[in-house]
Write a protein that holds these residues in place. Structure first.
Motif, PDB file in Angstrom:
ATOM      1  N   ALA A 174       3.855  -4.126   2.266  1.00  0.00           N
ATOM      2  CA  ALA A 174       2.959  -3.787   1.400  1.00  0.00           C
ATOM      3  C   ALA A 174       1.775  -2.940   1.802  1.00  0.00           C
ATOM      4  N   ALA A 175       1.233  -3.264   2.884  1.00  0.00           N
ATOM      5  CA  ALA A 175       0.205  -2.370   3.413  1.00  0.00           C
ATOM      6  C   ALA A 175       0.446  -1.026   3.765  1.00  0.00           C
TER       7      ALA A 175
ATOM      8  N   LYS B 142       0.962   1.133   0.610  1.00  0.00           N
ATOM      9  CA  LYS B 142      -0.349   1.596   0.199  1.00  0.00           C
ATOM     10  C   LYS B 142      -1.102   2.600   1.190  1.00  0.00           C
ATOM     11  N   ARG B 143      -0.920   2.385   2.588  1.00  0.00           N
ATOM     12  CA  ARG B 143      -1.314   3.405   3.208  1.00  0.00           C
ATOM     13  C   ARG B 143      -0.810   4.703   3.218  1.00  0.00           C
TER      14      ARG B 143
ATOM     15  N   PRO C 213       1.576   2.097  -7.622  1.00  0.00           N
ATOM     16  CA  PRO C 213       1.444   0.727  -7.450  1.00  0.00           C
ATOM     17  C   PRO C 213       2.912  -0.168  -7.578  1.00  0.00           C
TER      18      PRO C 213
ATOM     19  N   VAL D 220       4.354  -0.392  -4.238  1.00  0.00           N
ATOM     20  CA  VAL D 220       3.678  -1.310  -3.434  1.00  0.00           C
ATOM     21  C   VAL D 220       3.968  -2.655  -3.548  1.00  0.00           C
TER      22      VAL D 220
ATOM     23  N   ASP E 153      -3.020  -7.623   8.273  1.00  0.00           N
ATOM     24  CA  ASP E 153      -3.189  -7.291   6.867  1.00  0.00           C
ATOM     25  C   ASP E 153      -3.460  -8.239   5.845  1.00  0.00           C
TER      26      ASP E 153
ATOM     27  N   TYR F 247      -3.769  -8.518  -3.436  1.00  0.00           N
ATOM     28  CA  TYR F 247      -2.712  -7.829  -4.351  1.00  0.00           C
ATOM     29  C   TYR F 247      -2.664  -8.490  -5.628  1.00  0.00           C
TER      30      TYR F 247
ATOM     31  N   LEU G 261      -3.195  -5.861  -8.568  1.00  0.00           N
ATOM     32  CA  LEU G 261      -2.051  -5.061  -8.620  1.00  0.00           C
ATOM     33  C   LEU G 261      -0.946  -5.599  -9.577  1.00  0.00           C
TER      34      LEU G 261
END
Length: 186
Positions: free
Chosen positions: A39-40, A43-44, A49, A52, A170, A176, A179
């Motif tokens: 997920a990180a 996102k990067r 969303p 992610v 992370d 999260y 989100l």
């Protein structure tokens, strides 16, 4: 926050806190660490969303189905991608569930169409690839490419393979929560 969203996210959080803390099928991270890292990475890279969320949740099928991830390592395909997507469909739409459903197919696809991809697989991923059907045939490649979520699944697969770094640091599940809550269908 609706009761439905809170209940859904609380159930998912419990999985991460429980079985998510277990070793990840021969990798140097726990299952939860692996999913947090995926997920990180998403996102990067500025993923939407929903993607992610899919990266965060892609392996929940290892501990939500009748056949556990340990069975996969024992040579029995647990179809965790389908089990996880089906379980998540109670709360999330296809923009979350379908990349989850297709992330194993994406590994098989990448091994068929990118000769260098196989060399990027960890030892555990090489083993599970053989259990999951190996590289796709040309007919399977064409079918996969026709799926509207195949591009998202390929992106997710690349994060999946890269998300195996011990001590990556992370953020945890709470990072999260908002989100996921926003994505739960009411």
């Amino acid at each position: 926050m609706s009761t439905t969203a809170q209940t859904a996210v609380d159930q998912i959080a419990a999985l991460f806190a429980g079985e998510g803390g277990a070793e990840y099928l021969g990798e140097p991270v726990t299952q939860a660490e692996h999913m947090f890292q995926a997920a990180a990475l998403a996102k990067r890279e500025g993923a939407a969303p929903a993607l992610v969320a899919a990266a965060l949740l892609h392996d929940v099928g290892h501990f939500t189905g009748a056949v556990h991830g340990r069975d996969l390592m024992a040579g029995h395909d647990n179809r965790h991608s389908h089990q996880g997507a089906d379980w998540l469909a109670a709360w999330f739409g296809p923009e979350v569930t379908e990349p989850v459903r297709l992330h194993v197919a994406a590994k098989r696809y990448l091994c068929a169409v990118e000769p260098t991809y196989f060399a990027k697989l960890s030892e555990a991923s090489v083993y599970t690839l053989s259990v999951q059907g190996g590289p796709m045939s040309p007919e399977e490649v064409a079918e996969f490419e026709a799926d509207p979520y195949s591009d998202d699944a390929v992106r997710l697969r690349r994060w999946d393979e890269a998300a195996k770094e011990p001590d990556a640091g992370d953020p945890g599940f709470e990072h999260y929560r908002e989100l996921l809550t926003a994505l739960v269908r009411q």
